[in-house]
Design a protein around this motif. Structure first.
Motif, mmCIF file in Angstrom:
data_model
loop_
_atom_site.group_PDB
_atom_site.id
_atom_site.type_symbol
_atom_site.label_atom_id
_atom_site.label_comp_id
_atom_site.label_asym_id
_atom_site.label_seq_id
_atom_site.Cartn_x
_atom_site.Cartn_y
_atom_site.Cartn_z
ATOM 1 N N ALA A 65 0.841 -1.202 0.000
ATOM 2 C CA ALA A 65 0.000 0.000 0.000
ATOM 3 C C ALA A 65 0.870 1.244 0.000
ATOM 4 O O ALA A 65 1.898 1.304 0.696
ATOM 5 C CB ALA A 65 -0.904 0.004 1.239
ATOM 6 N N GLN A 118 -5.092 2.986 0.959
ATOM 7 C CA GLN A 118 -4.803 1.696 0.358
ATOM 8 C C GLN A 118 -4.526 0.641 1.425
ATOM 9 O O GLN A 118 -4.887 -0.527 1.257
ATOM 10 C CB GLN A 118 -3.604 1.816 -0.588
ATOM 11 C CG GLN A 118 -3.881 2.622 -1.843
ATOM 12 C CD GLN A 118 -2.685 2.663 -2.772
ATOM 13 O OE1 GLN A 118 -1.681 1.990 -2.532
ATOM 14 N NE2 GLN A 118 -2.780 3.445 -3.838
ATOM 15 N N GLN A 165 -6.558 -2.794 1.492
ATOM 16 C CA GLN A 165 -5.885 -4.090 1.368
ATOM 17 C C GLN A 165 -6.083 -4.930 2.635
ATOM 18 O O GLN A 165 -6.223 -6.160 2.554
ATOM 19 C CB GLN A 165 -4.382 -3.873 1.111
ATOM 20 C CG GLN A 165 -4.062 -3.221 -0.220
ATOM 21 C CD GLN A 165 -4.423 -4.130 -1.396
ATOM 22 O OE1 GLN A 165 -4.720 -5.304 -1.233
ATOM 23 N NE2 GLN A 165 -4.411 -3.568 -2.593
#
Length: 330
Positions: free
Chosen positions: A314, A319, A323
């Motif tokens: 990430a 992110q 994730q």
């Protein structure tokens, strides 16, 4: 075939209010009339007063009449005309009955609703709040649904009551607000012990109201004074459209909330402390709150974030959260 036809006609007459004896006389009239009444009675298996009463009932219903003035010979009224008259009489009686029954039911409904509305919402205040909350936890049999956020009522046994309810096998689903995470010690002392005991927990940035729903029986709604940090009034909502709306509000919020799995670990080797870190960040907690809850410095927090982002590939915190969710870490 003839017996079947007679049986159907007899049933039709019963539906129109003609009893069995009068029905047999009417069938005999259709088969033998015009004939003396005594002959009709013999065919129907009736005589004397019973025959007179049965024939009188037919005459009153418009199904029979004397064939000639002053004669003993009798005959039926043509079925179409006689049954039409009887059907109209019965329809009028049924309408009157519907009006009477409907009026009685409306009276009953008004009385019941008047009594019911008087207890639709109960107000509990002051020192009675604590015992009522404890009684609610103890009375749950199947499930508890809760919106949880500060301010908190000073009830020292609150966590123990929740744990005891879980130990009895009651399903417990709680949506926590971000403020719940930020309240000093609340995550460590209240939320995580309940989650470890089996509570299903989720988090939202905020919850619309402080709410506790006991089974589908009733709900407690807290009226908080945030500035004074007290909860001094509860509304107890009984089964009604309002309770249904509160249940629907909870279920919708539950669907939109982020799951929390506490200190437990899953396959993948993620340490519990890192799971807590991710969950706190996903819940909207600030870096200061996350560091305080984990008992680490902000510098250590940033270093652990960098390690997690590298592990998941990430580039930023958004992110990282995405994730982590896809990997089943949240």
């Amino acid at each position: 075939m003839r017996g079947m036809t007679n049986a159907r006609l007899g049933e039709a007459l019963r539906l129109l209010g003609i009893d069995d004896a009068a029905g047999r006389v009417y069938l005999a009239l259709l088969e033998r009339a015009p004939a003396p009444l005594s002959e009709i009675g013999a065919a129907a298996g009736l005589s004397g007063a019973e025959l007179a009463a049965a024939y009188g009932a037919l005459a009153d219903a418009g199904l029979a009449r004397a064939a000639e003035e002053g004669a003993e010979v009798v005959a039926p009224v043509p079925p179409a005309a006689g049954l039409e008259i009887l059907a109209r009489h019965r329809a009028a009686e049924l309408d009157a009955s519907r009006i009477a029954v409907g009026g009685a039911f409306e009276s009953f409904r008004r009385q019941r609703l008047a009594a019911y509305d008087d207890h639709l919402v109960e107000v509990v205040t002051g020192d009675a709040v604590g015992p009522r909350m404890r009684h609610a936890w103890a009375s749950a049999r199947e499930q508890i649904r809760q919106f949880e956020s500060p301010p908190y009522f000073p009830l020292s046994t609150a966590t123990q009551d929740a744990l005891a309810t879980l130990a009895r096998g009651v399903t417990q689903r709680v949506v926590y607000s971000r403020e719940s995470l930020e309240h000093p010690g609340h995550l460590r002392d209240v939320i995580e012990p309940c989650v470890e005991a089996g509570e299903q927990a989720r988090v939202l940035p905020s919850v619309p109201v402080k709410l506790l729903i006991i089974d589908d029986a009733y709900a407690l709604v807290s009226l908080s004074i945030k500035e004074a940090d007290v909860v001094n009034t509860l509304l107890v909502v009984q089964p009604s459209g309002l309770l249904s709306a509160l249940v629907a509000l909870f279920e919708q919020s539950w669907q939109n909330a982020l799951p929390f799995h506490g200190r437990t670990t899953r396959p993948g080797g993620l340490p519990p402390a890192d799971r807590r870190l991710l969950w706190l960040l996903a819940g909207g907690a600030t870096d200061e709150v996350v560091a305080r809850e984990l008992g680490i410095s902000r510098r250590t927090l940033f270093r652990r974030l960098q390690i997690l982002m590298a592990r998941l590939g990430a580039a930023n915190r958004f992110q990282l959260a995405l994730q982590a969710q896809r990997s089943g870490w949240l």
